[in-house]
Design a protein around this motif. Structure first.
Motif: not given
Lengths: 113, 905
Positions: B597-603, B605-611, B628-632, B716-720
């Motif tokens: 995962v690009t940014f581990l939960p609870l670790a 700041p990570g990515m966030a954006t509008s949708f 939140h956006v998380r590439p996984v 949260t949105v998980y993207l490949p």
């Protein structure tokens, strides 16, 4: 003789006893207490609590003088000796008491009762 | 036996010349010793001999009176009533020399009196040491962290500038690069304005790759802070720009640890993230940007065109120095105006956004201040309780000493003299307490550093020291406490009427003293209750936080970060590398599954954006919801133990070129798509390529705590990862073994693929989760420790007062029992009386706690500030402990035989 105030006599008796033990040579406190007890066949006892305040008072009044003396092999002790003034007061007191006891005897026959 | 010590122990302090007093003591000791030895010689037993020696002085007080009278015949004859008023200056009063001699005598008396009464002295010094020690230690922290100005030129003129978005509750957000550029071009309020943010770089030392944490900073940061390099130079505005940016400044600490402090470090080439750079300067020791340490500072390496076109908001904020004659408010006004211009000009980027200015010192300390203020108040309360305890002990002691004081008054000691004597005693006590307290402070300070460091990022924690200001503070504290807790008992005791002499001094403790004692006990109990309640609330909150379900199974998970240098890995190579690495790690013995995962939960700041939903009209600028956006990578949900509630997991087939897909969190599906079964819905997510990308929902998973355990888990949105290949991935590895046992084999797998890449931040998921609670843990543990201290001190106080009061009333108990009272009924009576001030203290303390715990509100999670269980529980705890502390002396007091009790009259 002038009449003697008995209150002051009572107070003075302890002073007389202490002064008398120092007649002749200096002694330390405990020795004085022992001497009074021995000479009175144990009838008169001076506890430390009585003796020392009295000694300090006599010293303040200049009747006795205390000096720390250190002898080889012994602990240092405070020896008291009569001053000239002390000797004079002792002489006066002895005379006073002698007269008082005689007066007492004549009135109350204390000696042969 | 030592008769001199015996005399010293029993003879009250004599108001005479000290040398003379020594003579008296020695002479009396000689006499007692002689009597003792004579009795032994006469055949007495040891005990009989002792008794006969002790009989030489039936009453030590009488003896003391007689000695002083003999020594000071005039004073003794003056009746107290005829003497001049105590506080009136006496004619021919003491000269300065006499005062000094008196003071020395007072102090000597005090030391001797304390040595004579260890049962009083030891608890008093211990109480003071605990109070002063804890306070000095926390003061050291407060001073270093909160009070010391930042080590910059005119630090009060340095401000941090952030963007803010009220509607999204973002009071301080990182800055869009394009906006920063506009600020530098348009603002007139600053003499320098620079951009700074965290940066990580992989550097290779010898054979060993290492990830180094540093700062990306534009060259204007240095003049903004007003700092220079200690060695070499800092970089220039030209070197900010792409093509000239192959330079780097390193920290003093990094210089020492990695380069051995060598002077020829300047000019050393170093490969950072695959790019060669040259070290041109070394910063001064302890340099930070608002408390953020960085082992290196490097330019962003931008072009102005890039800045202007940069999408989104990166991870940096601005630091600026106010220009001469410009106030903070003026700068703020100007920046707000610029921000609203920018909002109008670029609504797509700036709708709803404004700026927030904050003094840099404030920015640094505001995070830790609430916790530190709570701790400072807590130690202040502990100190107060310690003082009350000592005042209690002094007061109890002074009632016992009534007779001594009365006697000395009768013998001519002036009241001022007695007060001074008692103050001297308090000061001696305080000095002893301060000395022991300093040792304790040092120990607490060491323990605190070990406990806090690594748990909570406290700025400048390493600068906390037991230095001169802290020592001075401790000394001032000792004097202040000495005077405070000594003054009242001193006044009370010195006013003792002469009647104390008459009743043999055994009755002691008049109603006034008893009332004062009871009041002090009530104060102690009230203070402790406030502390205990605060600690109770924090602990309750902490337990509730720990019990939050994060949405994944943290146990049995190892995590480690692998970043790829962009110069060596393009997007295709990145995807291939991570797929290869995960396949190798999955095949390792003991590994059940692995993913990334690009940014581990609870670790952090990570990515966030509008949708927004594609089947609805696009919302106006700035109105779209954020997620939140998380590439996984495929297998992430299974490995983390996140439940798949609908649809499918991501697969290797979801690669670049294939239709873009997403897995969304349950709450997002429910609130925005109206159903948990959201498979097939299409979303526009403003990320990746400029303008964002359209994705199709293929699965729905349970909510996961992404940013923090207590915040709303949110959307949260998980993207490949293969469809948004970022050169940063944290591996998550599930195993049945102890997770860290896998570290060497994972590191080997990575080295086989690329020997120049470090395995960074290797932690178990349990550690990651625990770390998010460490601030609450630290505050809760420290407050619990301080309130435990308070509880101990308060119960000691209750015990001391009860023991004293019982000792005073032993004869009364004897009479009661002799007259038919049962010991049990006497114990009940004593307990009932002893509990009265405790109950009063509990009531007052509850009231104070109601008023004060609201200051904890910001630190509490799902715990009402007036939590009835916590309030009730601490009140009950305190009452029970006080009862126990009262019971022991009460029981002892009634166990004494009636005859014995009566005989002592």
């Amino acid at each position: 003789m002038a009449p003697t105030d008995t209150t002051s006599l009572q107070k003075g008796s302890a002073e007389l006893l202490v002064l008398a033990t120092l007649d002749g040579r200096p002694r330390h406190g405990y020795e004085m207490a022992q001497l009074i007890e021995a000479r009175s066949d144990g009838r008169l006892r001076f506890q430390a609590a009585t003796l020392y305040p009295l000694l300090y008072k006599l010293e303040k009044r200049g009747l006795v003088q205390g000096t720390w003396v250190e002898k080889a092999g012994e602990r240092r002790r405070r020896f008291y000796k009569l001053t000239a003034e002390g000797k004079r007061v002792l002489r006066d007191r002895r005379k006073l008491w002698r007269e008082f006891v005689e007066a007492l005897d004549r009135v109350a026959a204390v000696r042969n009762a | 036996m030592d008769w001199r010590a015996h005399v010293r122990r029993h003879l009250p302090t004599l108001d005479i010349d000290a040398a003379r007093e020594t003579d008296v003591i020695e002479e009396l000791a000689l006499q007692l010793e002689a009597a003792y030895e004579r009795a032994l010689v006469g055949g007495a037993t040891e005990a009989e001999a002792r008794a006969s020696a002790e009989a030489e002085v039936p009453d030590w007080n009488d003896l003391a009176v007689a000695v002083v009278r003999a020594e000071r015949p005039v004073a003794a004859r003056v009746l107290p009533a005829l003497r001049p008023r105590a506080d009136a200056p006496a004619a021919g009063g003491p000269s300065d020399g006499r005062l000094l001699a008196d003071l020395a005598q007072d102090l000597r008396f005090a030391v001797r009196a304390f040595l004579r009464a260890p049962r009083f002295t030891v608890p008093a010094v211990v109480a003071l040491a605990l109070g002063i020690g804890a306070t000095a230690a926390i003061f050291g922290v407060v001073r270093a962290v909160l009070l010391t100005p930042l080590p910059y030129a005119e630090p009060e003129r340095v401000v941090g500038i952030w963007e803010s978005h009220a509607a999204r509750n973002r009071p301080r957000n990182v800055v869009a690069a394009a906006n920063f550029l506009a600020w530098t071009e348009r603002s007139r309020s600053f003499s320098a304005i620079g951009l700074v943010g965290p940066a990580r770089a992989t550097m290779v030392f010898g054979e060993e790759p290492q990830e180094v944490a540093g700062l990306a900073a534009s060259s204007a940061v240095f003049p903004a802070l007003g700092v220079q390099a200690a060695l070499g130079r800092v970089y220039t505005a030209e070197e900010d720009l792409r093509g000239n940016d192959a330079v780097m400044v390193i920290s003093h600490e990094f210089w020492q640890s990695r380069f051995g402090g060598r002077a020829d470090v300047l000019g050393t080439p170093i490969v950072s993230n695959g790019v060669p750079r040259q070290i041109i300067g070394v910063m001064p020791p302890g340099f930070t940007v608002a408390g953020e340490k960085g082992d290196f500072l490097a330019p962003y390496g931008w072009t102005v065109e890039q800045l202007r076109a940069a999408p989104g908001r990166g991870s940096s904020y601005a630091v600026a120095r106010l220009a001469d004659g410009v106030s903070f408010a003026q700068a703020e006004d100007e920046m707000r105006a610029i921000a609203s211009d920018l909002e109008r000009e670029f609504p797509q980027r700036n709708a709803g956004w404004s700026v927030a200015l904050v003094p840099l010192h404030e920015q640094m300390v505001e995070g830790v201040r609430p916790a530190l203020v709570v701790l400072a108040l807590a130690v202040a309360a502990v100190l107060l309780i310690a003082c009350v305890n000592v005042a209690n002990l002094l007061l109890a002691r002074s009632t016992v000493r009534e007779r001594e004081m009365a006697m000395r008054t009768a013998l001519g000691a002036r009241r001022g003299r007695l007060v001074r004597q008692m103050l001297a005693e308090s000061l001696v006590l305080a000095a002893a307490g301060a000395t022991a307290g300093l040792a304790l402070a040092w120990a607490i300070h060491r323990g605190l550093l070990v406990f806090v460091a690594g748990r909570v990022p406290v700025p400048r924690l390493d600068q906390i020291a037991m230095d001169v200001p802290v020592l001075g503070f401790t000394a001032a504290l000792a004097v202040a406490t000495g005077v405070t807790f000594g003054f009242i008992p001193a006044l009370l005791a010195s006013r003792t009427p002469i009647s104390a002499l008459r009743d043999g001094g055994r009755h002691g403790g008049g109603p006034r003293a008893r009332r004062a004692l009871a009041t002090l006990v009530a104060i102690e109990v009230a203070l402790s209750l406030v502390l205990l309640t605060g600690a109770g609330l924090l602990i309750t909150s902490f337990v509730r936080l720990q019990n939050i379900d994060p949405g994944f199974r943290a146990e049995g998970l190892l995590t480690a970060r692998v970043s790829l240098p962009g110069v060596r890995y393009d997007e295709a190579a990145t995807t291939a590398f991570y797929a290869d690495l995960i396949e190798r790690v999955s095949a390792l013995p003991g590994v059940e599954s692995a993913a990334g995962v690009t940014f581990l939960p609870l670790a952090g700041p990570g990515m966030a954006t509008s949708f927004y939903r594609l089947d609805r009209p696009a919302p106006a600028d700035g109105e779209a919801p954020t997620t939140h956006v998380r590439p996984v990578t495929p297998g992430f949900f299974r490995t983390m133990g996140i439940a798949l509630n609908a649809g499918r997991d991501l697969t290797p087939a979801d690669r670049d070129g294939a239709p873009v897909v997403a897995v969304v969190s349950e709450t997002l599906a429910r609130r925005h798509l109206g159903t948990i079964d959201a498979v097939g819905h299409r979303l526009h997510v403003n990320i990746g390529r400029p303008g964002g990308m359209d994705v199709q929902v293929v699965g729905v998973v349970s909510d996961v705590a992404i940013a923090s355990l207590d915040a709303d888990h949110g959307f949260t949105v998980y993207l490949p990862h293969a469809q948004l290949p970022i050169n940063l991935l944290t591996l998550v590895i599930r195993t049945a073994m102890e997770p860290t046992a896998l570290t060497p084999s994972v590191a080997t797998a990575l080295r086989q693929l690329d020997p120049l890449l470090p395995l960074a931040d290797v932690r178990t998921m349990d550690e990651v989760v625990g770390r998010t609670l460490s601030r609450q843990e630290v505050v809760a543990v420290l407050l619990a420790a301080f309130s435990a201290l308070a509880l101990v001190l308060a119960s000691l106080g209750v015990y001391g007062v009860m023991a004293y009061s019982v000792a005073q009333r032993t004869q009364e108990f004897g009479v009661r029992i002799a007259l038919g009272a049962t010991p049990r009924s006497v114990v009940s009576m004593v307990l009932a009386q002893g509990l009265r001030p405790v109950v009063a203290g509990v009531v007052v303390g509850l009231g104070a706690a109601v008023a004060l715990t609201r200051f904890l509100e910001s630190q509490l999670y799902e715990t009402p500030v007036l939590d009835p269980w916590t309030f009730g529980g601490t009140a009950a705890l305190l009452t029970v402990v006080s009862l126990a502390a009262s019971y022991v002396p009460a029981r002892r007091g009634t166990r004494i035989a009636p005859v014995q009790a009566l005989r002592s009259e």
